[in-house]
Structure formats: C-alpha cells, structure tokens
Design a protein around this motif. Structure first.
Motif, PDB file in Angstrom:
ATOM      1  N   VAL A 117       0.792  -1.365  -0.042  1.00  0.00           N
ATOM      2  CA  VAL A 117      -0.045   0.013  -0.224  1.00  0.00           C
ATOM      3  C   VAL A 117       1.013   1.083  -0.092  1.00  0.00           C
ATOM      4  O   VAL A 117       2.086   1.172   0.270  1.00  0.00           O
ATOM      5  CB  VAL A 117      -1.041   0.038   1.116  1.00  0.00           C
ATOM      6  CG1 VAL A 117      -1.914  -1.133   1.274  1.00  0.00           C
ATOM      7  CG2 VAL A 117      -0.089   0.293   2.472  1.00  0.00           C
ATOM      8  N   ASP A 118       0.348   2.336  -0.540  1.00  0.00           N
ATOM      9  CA  ASP A 118       1.098   3.542  -0.366  1.00  0.00           C
ATOM     10  C   ASP A 118       0.806   4.454   0.861  1.00  0.00           C
ATOM     11  O   ASP A 118       1.762   5.365   1.030  1.00  0.00           O
ATOM     12  CB  ASP A 118       0.484   4.635  -1.700  1.00  0.00           C
ATOM     13  CG  ASP A 118       0.712   3.661  -3.128  1.00  0.00           C
ATOM     14  OD1 ASP A 118       1.848   3.461  -3.721  1.00  0.00           O
ATOM     15  OD2 ASP A 118      -0.352   3.310  -3.690  1.00  0.00           O
ATOM     16  N   LEU A 119      -0.217   4.122   1.390  1.00  0.00           N
ATOM     17  CA  LEU A 119      -0.575   5.062   2.593  1.00  0.00           C
ATOM     18  C   LEU A 119      -1.403   3.985   3.559  1.00  0.00           C
ATOM     19  O   LEU A 119      -2.152   3.157   3.489  1.00  0.00           O
ATOM     20  CB  LEU A 119      -1.713   5.934   2.144  1.00  0.00           C
ATOM     21  CG  LEU A 119      -2.366   6.686   3.446  1.00  0.00           C
ATOM     22  CD1 LEU A 119      -1.584   7.783   4.025  1.00  0.00           C
ATOM     23  CD2 LEU A 119      -3.602   7.499   2.688  1.00  0.00           C
ATOM     24  N   ILE A 120      -0.821   4.238   4.855  1.00  0.00           N
ATOM     25  CA  ILE A 120      -1.520   3.574   5.923  1.00  0.00           C
ATOM     26  C   ILE A 120      -2.090   4.286   6.926  1.00  0.00           C
ATOM     27  O   ILE A 120      -1.431   5.413   7.139  1.00  0.00           O
ATOM     28  CB  ILE A 120      -0.661   2.562   6.863  1.00  0.00           C
ATOM     29  CG1 ILE A 120       0.303   1.565   6.036  1.00  0.00           C
ATOM     30  CG2 ILE A 120      -1.196   2.082   7.934  1.00  0.00           C
ATOM     31  CD1 ILE A 120       1.346   0.916   6.771  1.00  0.00           C
ATOM     32  N   VAL A 121      -3.379   4.187   7.349  1.00  0.00           N
ATOM     33  CA  VAL A 121      -4.038   5.093   8.173  1.00  0.00           C
ATOM     34  C   VAL A 121      -4.269   4.615   9.351  1.00  0.00           C
ATOM     35  O   VAL A 121      -4.980   3.640   9.235  1.00  0.00           O
ATOM     36  CB  VAL A 121      -5.363   6.023   7.483  1.00  0.00           C
ATOM     37  CG1 VAL A 121      -5.948   6.854   8.528  1.00  0.00           C
ATOM     38  CG2 VAL A 121      -5.150   6.318   6.215  1.00  0.00           C
ATOM     39  N   THR A 122      -3.966   4.784  10.550  1.00  0.00           N
ATOM     40  CA  THR A 122      -4.249   4.347  11.888  1.00  0.00           C
ATOM     41  C   THR A 122      -5.156   5.316  12.474  1.00  0.00           C
ATOM     42  O   THR A 122      -5.147   6.423  12.578  1.00  0.00           O
ATOM     43  CB  THR A 122      -2.898   3.932  12.668  1.00  0.00           C
ATOM     44  OG1 THR A 122      -2.433   5.312  13.311  1.00  0.00           O
ATOM     45  CG2 THR A 122      -1.617   3.645  12.008  1.00  0.00           C
ATOM     46  N   SER A 123      -5.857   4.429  13.269  1.00  0.00           N
ATOM     47  CA  SER A 123      -7.002   5.209  14.332  1.00  0.00           C
ATOM     48  C   SER A 123      -6.589   4.603  15.809  1.00  0.00           C
ATOM     49  O   SER A 123      -6.798   3.424  15.864  1.00  0.00           O
ATOM     50  CB  SER A 123      -8.255   5.152  13.791  1.00  0.00           C
ATOM     51  OG  SER A 123      -8.835   4.057  14.390  1.00  0.00           O
ATOM     52  N   GLY A 124      -6.754   5.505  16.616  1.00  0.00           N
ATOM     53  CA  GLY A 124      -6.510   5.041  18.163  1.00  0.00           C
ATOM     54  C   GLY A 124      -5.159   5.214  18.918  1.00  0.00           C
ATOM     55  O   GLY A 124      -4.353   4.949  17.988  1.00  0.00           O
ATOM     56  N   GLY A 125      -5.071   4.933  19.980  1.00  0.00           N
ATOM     57  CA  GLY A 125      -4.176   4.628  20.648  1.00  0.00           C
ATOM     58  C   GLY A 125      -2.937   5.978  20.949  1.00  0.00           C
ATOM     59  O   GLY A 125      -1.769   5.793  20.984  1.00  0.00           O
TER      60      GLY A 125
END
Lengths: 421, 421
Positions: free
Chosen positions: A63-71
């Motif tokens: 993937v070109d982009l990883i989006v994380t949410s939380g933490g």
C-alpha cells in the motif's frame, strides 16, 4: 496509476466488539471520494506486537498509505505513535512547541472542572508522552488533547486519534498537506454524485438499474452503489470525468421513472431541506412513540431556535389530554394510536405553542403493545398548518423498536417537506 | 498454554463501509467467552488476492484458528471456500450428499415464490458451486442455502456465511465439534470485570493506575483497557482465575480513591440503573438545549411508559412561560440559561405532568449564543422531587454542539441516579 491504502484500527475495546468501529468505515468513505483504493482494514488490540504486525502486513501488501486510528491517549495502553516511529525507522523526539500547546489545552480543560495546580502538574507530566513524535514527521495539531502525525515514506503512515470527533477534523487537515498528497499522488480523480430517494423499495431501484444497463449507452463506466439508510435510498455513482454524459443520461432515466421519490440530487439531506423550508415559520411537535427524537432531530443544527417553538412528548394519555387538549373521548373511541388522535395532537401543538406548523406522531414502537388491528410498527402522522391543508397518514414501519422510532422521524421530515414545498 | 484466533471478514460492501460489519464484533465476543484470544480482525473486499493475503497474515501471526465470514453465495464474487481450500493445500471436491441437501432447500424456497421447474434446474446448477468443499473438511449444514466448513490444520480454518442470522446458529454448531475443540485446546478461561466511572478525567484514572502498578502486588497479571464513552470511563479488566485476588485488591484501591465516581461494578449501564430507580415513580422532563434528547433516551427501552409521564421541549422563552409556567421576569433577570430558570422549569414539569420526579436542562449548545459569562457549553440542570430535595448544578461541558447535547443527557442521568439512589 493508482494509489492503494490500508486502515489499521487499534483498540482492544474495538477488537473485542465493546465499541463499534466508526472510524474504519468513515475513512473508507473518504478514501473512496479521493479515488484511493482501499485494500484492507485491520483491527487489533492495544498490543505492541499486534499493531506492528498489522503495519507490516499493509507494507507487505504494497500500500502507498497506511491510516491508523486510536492509541494516542495519555495512558500506557496508548502506544501507536511509538510503534509507528519504530516501524518507520525513526527516533521518537520531544516536540517542545507541541508540549506547550497540549499544556495550554489541558490548563483550560482543568480550570473548567476546577482542578488545582498540583494536580495539573501531574496531569501535564502524564501528557508529555503525547508530545513525543517521530523525528521528521509532520505534526497535526490536537483537536482534543492528542496530536496526530504524518510520517512520509513508503508507505506513508498517517496516525489519527480514536474519537471520531477528533479524527474527522484532523483527517480534513491532513489530506490538504503535501506529505499526504504525495503519498496518494497516483490516485484516479473521480466524480461522485448522489441521488437520494424516499418511498421506493430497494428492489424497485435494482430493477430500474438492470433496465438502465440495457438502455443507457456506456452504463458500464459508472460505478454505482446503493444503500438503504434511515428509510431513504442513497445511490452514489462514481465515474471518471469523461463518463459525465453517461451519468447525465442515467440521471434523466431515473428522474423519468422515479421523479416522485427523488428528493435530492445536490448532496443535500432531508434535514437541510426542511430547515430551509422552515425559514420564517414557527414549528411545534407533539410526539408519543418517538419520545422527543423528532424535536431532537429538528434542533440538531445551530440556528434551529429561529423556527422551533417547542415540542411536547405526550407519552401518557393524560399528558395528551392535559397538555395538548386531546379529548379523552377521542382516545377512548379510536385508541391513542389513531389518525383522529394524531390530528388532535397536531392541532393542540399549533395552539399551545402559538405555532403555524405542527407535526404529531403517535404509534406502536414495540416490542409489546401491538394488536391484530394495530401491530407493532403502526404509526400515525399529522402535519398541520395554519395557512394550508393538514395531511395525515398511517404507515406500518418495519424493524425493531429503535428502527421504528428512528424511521418515524424520517417519515415526518418527508411529510414536512411535501407540506411546505 | 493459550489459543489465539483471527477473524477474516470478507465483502466489498463491508470494506467500503456501506454495510456495517456485525460479524466481527459478534465472533470476537464469542471467542472471548471461550477464552480464545483474538489477535486480529481483518476486513477485505471480494478479491481473491486480498482474501488470500488476509489468511496468510493470520497464519504468519501463528493463530490456531481463523474464522472467516462471507463469500459463500452462488455468484462469482463469492469465492471464500475456493480460496480457503487452496490456502489449506486441499482439493475442491463435490459433496453429492450436500448437493442434494441444498437442492431440497432450494426446491422448498422456490416453490414458495412460485418458480417453475425449468428455472429451478438453472438455479440448482448455479448452486452446485456451494456443494464444492475442501477434501477432508467437516461440512456444516446450511442454515440458509450456504454450507460452512471446518478445515482442520495449523491453523484450522472455520468458514462461515455472511448473513448474521445464518452465521450465528452455524457458529454454535461449529464450536461443539471435535475439529473446532482441537484447534482451541490451549484456550485459557479468563474472567472479565467492568468498572464504570463518571466525573473523572481519563488522565486521572491513568495516574491512579500508574500508582496501582507500584502498590498492588501482581498487577501485571491484569489486562486493563480503559475507554471514554459519552462522558463516562469504562475500565475492563481481563485476568486468569488465579489473579482474582489481585483484581479484588485493585478494585478496592480504585474504590478507595474514586468511590464518588464509580457508579457500576456489575456491568450495568447508567440507563439500566435509572430505569430501575424510576420503578413506581412518574418522571417528566423539561428540556431546552437538548431539544428532546433526554426524553428520547428515557424512552429507548421498552416499558418506559410505566414511568415516563412526558416531556416538554421549551425551546422558545414563550414556551417556557406559557407551558411550564416559568415567570418571564425570572428569564429577564437571570437569562434563560440560569439556575433559577432551570429550577422553575423543573417545578413546572412536576406540576404540568402531575409527576413526582422532574429533570430540567437549559444551556448554550452553540456554536453561537455564548457570552463571556455563559460561554458555549454552559448547561444548568435541576432534578426536582415531590418527596425529596431538589438539586441544581451548572457545568461547562466540552465539545461541539452535538457533544454538549449528548453529554448533557448523561449528566442528567447521573444526577437522577444520585437523587433517587
């Protein structure tokens, strides 16, 4: 060219299903709008090895982009920034400017709840952790107290907080930044249009679309998704700019068949339309089974005090009689869930609130209280106007208690639109 | 010993957020009950390479069990069984007994909707695909028309259909089978306890937990997650049975410091507690800025008509005066958002609805309407009882319009609990 992304949702409370994940679907929608293809969403708990594994999985998938949410919180189980830093091969450094910003936010918060200076120092120390960011990362200012970061690279990692009210504004800031735009430079630019319908079953639209596939030349260039939401059908079409004529032909085709059911083609929601139509008017509500959901919905947007006089939740029959002036004999004769009672409730609301527009809802939301005559889901609606004709309808709404209550407010909004349009 | 599992949710409609995933959280809950540790949930679209990648990721993470949901239908985009078969290094074989079972189910379905024999043969051919299973797999009979399978191995893969009404009964069958039990033989039986708090900032709890780490022997055996929800903190602790004493010591430690903020240790929600406390009472609401959200919340559960008399949404000042009997001079003197007005609204609600319990809320939800004296987020609350003391509070709530309205209902629920408890 194309751009692919992955979403890494973290949080033991989400993984275990105690809290529904609202961020994954929301980010998925935004990526779709941007023309970035979503490969995977993963959910893992607050464990370093698992978060790291999810990041590695996405990277391996190219993937070109990883989006994380939380933490991103102050507690020890919030560790996303530290893990992303390590994953991206960076150092974790203290951003003192950011530390001061967080301190200022906290000071304001604490002064509101009346916490003393001693406590404040302890809290500030706990929150220093939130000012530690990967070296060379782009810092996104906190919306709550947690900052986000963009770490450019292959893949680029965008780290966002868990609470949707913080994540959503921060996302909007992030997408404008060069670090984000570079990561998704390969995206395809699509157009996207939305048609909203009410009163058409989903199978009816499916049939029209099957026929349009034959009748509209170039149909295959349109990527159509339909979705039933709060009793409305939302049809979203995504297409490359050179298919604009095909989309125009499809929307003509739909308008020709379903002009009575189409209520929006410009992205507006029924709530926007009703708010617009209520300009210069005074509305009052009289609710039974919806228990205040309609007045709550009418007051969701700022400025609604300009048109909402008030509302009455007449749950008990005595309240219907005493506060709305509904004749108890009417309730005895027809039952509390009946068109004559809905009409009397609406008339009462007009009078009691000195309004020119009133909506009344009375129904059986269940699970108990249904009869052969009036099964669960039976709901009567009246719209009364001092300067126009009243309209009354009885519907049998599907679903459970919560669905029936929610759906009732949508029906009332559409009846208001028709009466005032 | 322990057993770890992964959940692979498939379906483009779920990945893109058009349909909410109900299976992941449900299976997560079941695994937790069984004492099987969930490592990851992944969501991917109906693409062979992505499904295969998700399975491989779980296997690399060393899980003992992979549970998949979705992709078992008759159409070409349903491909989970074929991919799992290949992933497990098996052959896909036709199970003729299963084919006959599916045919019988289809025949029954088709006869109901009145489809002729010719069409039936076409449908049956299309559904032969659903009778193709991995050689040596354990077949789970269809609940709808799609069978599930268990493929024993390292990891064992349990393949379940997407519709929750099919998945859930099939899961219950699957967990009883030796192939499933062998896969999770290492599972640990955990205990899980929840403590809910209100009025404590998350950073305050974080600090207490940091100190407890020093003060409570064996603390490391407790797996603690905290989560902020609607203004409440939920702390969930999971531990093996022999750490029960440690958990007891931790909960004593917390109770010692935060007894005023802890409102639930038995899993109950504030809404359950208030509903319980309202038994035998008659409550009425008088709402301004919350616009009916509190009465809507009080009527969420079935049976609420036993205690809710009704509510008044007095948005306009005239409504406060005319319908609740609030003296206009009081509004002129103190403003609509003030403690005297909240008290008068609550008194009015008691009288008008003939109630014994009333809640009044008046505040500035914003974004406009704030002043230096009463900024956005200022909300006044009164609880009035005919058989007890009234209580009134003014708070400054954080967040946007929606947060302030939502949070106000939570504050009101907690004030009700205190007043009636």
């Amino acid at each position: 060219m194309s751009a692919r992304a992955g979403i890494v949702v973290t949080g033991t409370e989400v993984l275990t299903g105690r809290v529904a994940d609202r961020n994954g679907p929301w980010i998925a929608d935004r990526l779709l709008e941007l023309g970035v293809e979503l490969a995977h969403t993963t959910i893992c708990g607050d464990r370093a090895a698992d978060i790291e594994a999810a990041l590695r999985f996405m990277a391996n998938e190219g993937v070109d982009l990883i989006v994380t949410s939380g933490g991103l919180g102050p507690t020890a189980d919030d560790m996303t920034v530290a893990i992303v830093t390590q994953f991206c091969g960076r150092e974790l450094v203290l951003d003192t400017e950011l530390e001061n910003k967080i301190a200022a936010i906290l000071k304001k918060l604490m002064s509101r709840v009346g916490v003393g200076a001693g406590d404040f120092d302890a809290v500030r120390a706990a929150n220093r952790k939130q000012a530690m960011v990967p070296a060379g990362a782009v810092v996104l200012d906190p919306v709550g107290t947690a900052p986000g970061v963009i770490v450019p690279g292959a893949p680029t990692v965008l780290v966002l907080p868990g609470p949707p009210r913080e994540l959503q504004p921060m996302w909007r800031t992030a997408v404008e930044l060069p670090a984000f735009q570079q990561a998704v430079a390969g995206r395809t630019v699509y157009r996207q249009d939305t048609i909203r319908m009410f009163g058409l079953p989903e199978s009816g639209l499916a049939e029209t679309l099957r026929e349009a596939e034959q009748d509209v030349p170039g149909f295959a260039a349109l990527e159509i998704t339909t979705c039933l939401r709060r009793g409305e059908i939302e049809m979203v079409t995504r297409y490359e700019p050179d298919a604009a004529d095909t989309y125009r032909r499809l929307s003509d085709y739909l308008r020709d068949r379903h002009w009575q059911q189409i209520f929006s083609e410009d992205g507006s929601q029924i709530d926007d339309q009703v708010a617009q139509l209520l300009t210069g008017r005074r509305i009052a509500t009289a609710e039974s089974c919806t228990g205040g959901l309609l007045s709550a919905r009418l007051t969701e947007r700022p400025g609604s005090s300009a048109y909402l006089a008030g509302g009455l939740v007449a749950y008990a029959n005595e309240a219907k009689a005493d506060l709305l002036g509904v004749d108890p004999a009417l309730i005895d004769e027809h039952g509390a869930v009946s068109e004559p009672v809905a009409e009397a409730m609406a008339d009462g609301a007009l009078r009691r609130f000195g309004a020119d527009t009133a909506v009344a809802i009375t129904g059986v939301a269940g699970p108990g209280g249904g009869t052969d005559d009036k099964p669960v889901g039976t709901v009567c609606f009246t719209i009364a106007l001092t300067d126009g004709e009243s309209s009354t309808r009885t519907l049998l709404l599907p679903g459970n208690r919560s669905d029936i209550r929610e759906r009732s407010t949508t029906v009332a909004m559409h009846m208001l639109r028709q009466a005032l349009g």
